[in-house]
Design a protein around this motif. Sequence first.
Motif, PDB file in Angstrom:
ATOM      1  N   UNK A 100      -2.264 -18.608  58.789  1.00  0.00           N
ATOM      2  CA  UNK A 100      -3.053 -19.143  59.896  1.00  0.00           C
ATOM      3  C   UNK A 100      -3.701 -17.996  60.670  1.00  0.00           C
ATOM      4  N   UNK A 101      -3.085 -16.857  60.598  1.00  0.00           N
ATOM      5  CA  UNK A 101      -3.460 -15.613  61.249  1.00  0.00           C
ATOM      6  C   UNK A 101      -4.758 -15.635  62.008  1.00  0.00           C
ATOM      7  N   UNK A 102      -5.878 -15.338  61.283  1.00  0.00           N
ATOM      8  CA  UNK A 102      -7.113 -15.120  62.039  1.00  0.00           C
ATOM      9  C   UNK A 102      -8.104 -16.265  61.858  1.00  0.00           C
ATOM     10  N   UNK A 103      -7.635 -17.477  61.528  1.00  0.00           N
ATOM     11  CA  UNK A 103      -8.615 -18.555  61.400  1.00  0.00           C
ATOM     12  C   UNK A 103      -9.102 -18.935  62.803  1.00  0.00           C
ATOM     13  N   UNK A 104     -10.367 -19.309  62.886  1.00  0.00           N
ATOM     14  CA  UNK A 104     -10.894 -19.628  64.212  1.00  0.00           C
ATOM     15  C   UNK A 104     -10.744 -21.111  64.530  1.00  0.00           C
ATOM     16  N   UNK A 105     -10.667 -21.944  63.500  1.00  0.00           N
ATOM     17  CA  UNK A 105     -10.371 -23.368  63.711  1.00  0.00           C
ATOM     18  C   UNK A 105      -9.246 -23.762  62.765  1.00  0.00           C
ATOM     19  N   UNK A 106      -8.191 -24.351  63.303  1.00  0.00           N
ATOM     20  CA  UNK A 106      -7.103 -24.869  62.471  1.00  0.00           C
ATOM     21  C   UNK A 106      -6.753 -26.277  62.930  1.00  0.00           C
ATOM     22  N   UNK A 107      -6.793 -27.224  62.005  1.00  0.00           N
ATOM     23  CA  UNK A 107      -6.300 -28.576  62.280  1.00  0.00           C
ATOM     24  C   UNK A 107      -5.040 -28.789  61.460  1.00  0.00           C
ATOM     25  N   UNK A 108      -3.975 -29.187  62.125  1.00  0.00           N
ATOM     26  CA  UNK A 108      -2.725 -29.524  61.444  1.00  0.00           C
ATOM     27  C   UNK A 108      -2.389 -30.981  61.685  1.00  0.00           C
ATOM     28  N   UNK A 109      -2.355 -31.773  60.613  1.00  0.00           N
ATOM     29  CA  UNK A 109      -1.934 -33.187  60.681  1.00  0.00           C
ATOM     30  C   UNK A 109      -2.623 -33.937  61.816  1.00  0.00           C
ATOM     31  N   UNK A 110      -3.944 -33.745  61.915  1.00  0.00           N
ATOM     32  CA  UNK A 110      -4.684 -34.374  63.009  1.00  0.00           C
ATOM     33  C   UNK A 110      -5.040 -35.822  62.665  1.00  0.00           C
ATOM     34  N   UNK A 111      -4.756 -36.724  63.611  1.00  0.00           N
ATOM     35  CA  UNK A 111      -5.134 -38.124  63.473  1.00  0.00           C
ATOM     36  C   UNK A 111      -6.101 -38.507  64.582  1.00  0.00           C
ATOM     37  N   UNK A 112      -7.076 -39.347  64.214  1.00  0.00           N
ATOM     38  CA  UNK A 112      -8.017 -39.864  65.204  1.00  0.00           C
ATOM     39  C   UNK A 112      -8.516 -41.220  64.723  1.00  0.00           C
ATOM     40  N   UNK A 113      -8.436 -42.214  65.588  1.00  0.00           N
ATOM     41  CA  UNK A 113      -8.907 -43.539  65.204  1.00  0.00           C
ATOM     42  C   UNK A 113      -9.649 -44.199  66.347  1.00  0.00           C
ATOM     43  N   UNK A 114     -10.352 -45.276  66.012  1.00  0.00           N
ATOM     44  CA  UNK A 114     -11.095 -46.037  67.014  1.00  0.00           C
ATOM     45  C   UNK A 114     -10.775 -47.506  66.860  1.00  0.00           C
ATOM     46  N   UNK A 115     -10.728 -48.209  67.967  1.00  0.00           N
ATOM     47  CA  UNK A 115     -10.645 -49.664  67.911  1.00  0.00           C
ATOM     48  C   UNK A 115     -12.032 -50.239  68.081  1.00  0.00           C
ATOM     49  N   UNK A 116     -12.385 -51.122  67.154  1.00  0.00           N
ATOM     50  CA  UNK A 116     -13.674 -51.798  67.218  1.00  0.00           C
ATOM     51  C   UNK A 116     -13.358 -53.288  67.246  1.00  0.00           C
ATOM     52  N   UNK A 117     -13.331 -53.851  68.458  1.00  0.00           N
ATOM     53  CA  UNK A 117     -12.845 -55.230  68.582  1.00  0.00           C
ATOM     54  C   UNK A 117     -11.379 -55.256  68.187  1.00  0.00           C
ATOM     55  N   UNK A 118     -11.017 -56.101  67.226  1.00  0.00           N
ATOM     56  CA  UNK A 118      -9.605 -56.131  66.804  1.00  0.00           C
ATOM     57  C   UNK A 118      -9.373 -55.324  65.529  1.00  0.00           C
ATOM     58  N   UNK A 119     -10.409 -54.577  65.101  1.00  0.00           N
ATOM     59  CA  UNK A 119     -10.254 -53.722  63.913  1.00  0.00           C
ATOM     60  C   UNK A 119      -9.956 -52.292  64.352  1.00  0.00           C
TER      61      UNK A 119
END
Length: 222
Positions: free
Chosen positions: A1-20
Amino acid sequence: MGNSIVTLNSVCKGFNDGDKHHQVLDNTNLQLAPAETVALTGPSGCGKSTLLNIIGGFEFIDSGNLSLFGNNTADWHDSQWSQYRRSNLGVVFQQFNLLTPLNVKDNIAFSLRLSQQHWSPWCDHLIDLLGLSAVKNRHIEALSGGQQQRVAIARALAHKPQLLLADEPTGNLDENAGRDVMTLLTELAKESQTSILMVTHSAECAAFMQRRWHLEQGHIHE
């Protein structure tokens, strides 16, 4: 990971669209190294722009870990995000987001002022290479879409950011102009040692980058 400028680890992101519920990032992992250029492809609506917005601090993750320049962003407040955006980040939005009352030069100078920098020979070099010298005193409304695109790129690179996020930077250009802009973008990034993460639907544009990530069903494949 040392010198990376962006690191995502196990990132989750979701959206609710009505009931979905749409899960756009599902335990997503990635690393972007200094001066590395990456094209991000994937089907429409898969979350490519969301991923850029998360790295830019315009949207926030549901879970997981986002590190920028070796710093965990979990505890960052607005002031830290603002500082990061002013100092380290350049963004080319799909919609340009240029300041229409201002002319070309003032649009570029405005972003410099935000990062407490002054106009420099690098800015003249950018304007020159991007073919904007003749229109630098023109107002934004008087420019073609292609010229506005170039102003957006000049503005994003004026303060020599270490990271450039670009969302379809050639989306409004014809093929030849798109190729020219991609050539310039990669040359300028190389000169300023800027990493690029670029969303694109174009295989030709993607080929300008060193690596290609494909986002589908919440996962990134190289």
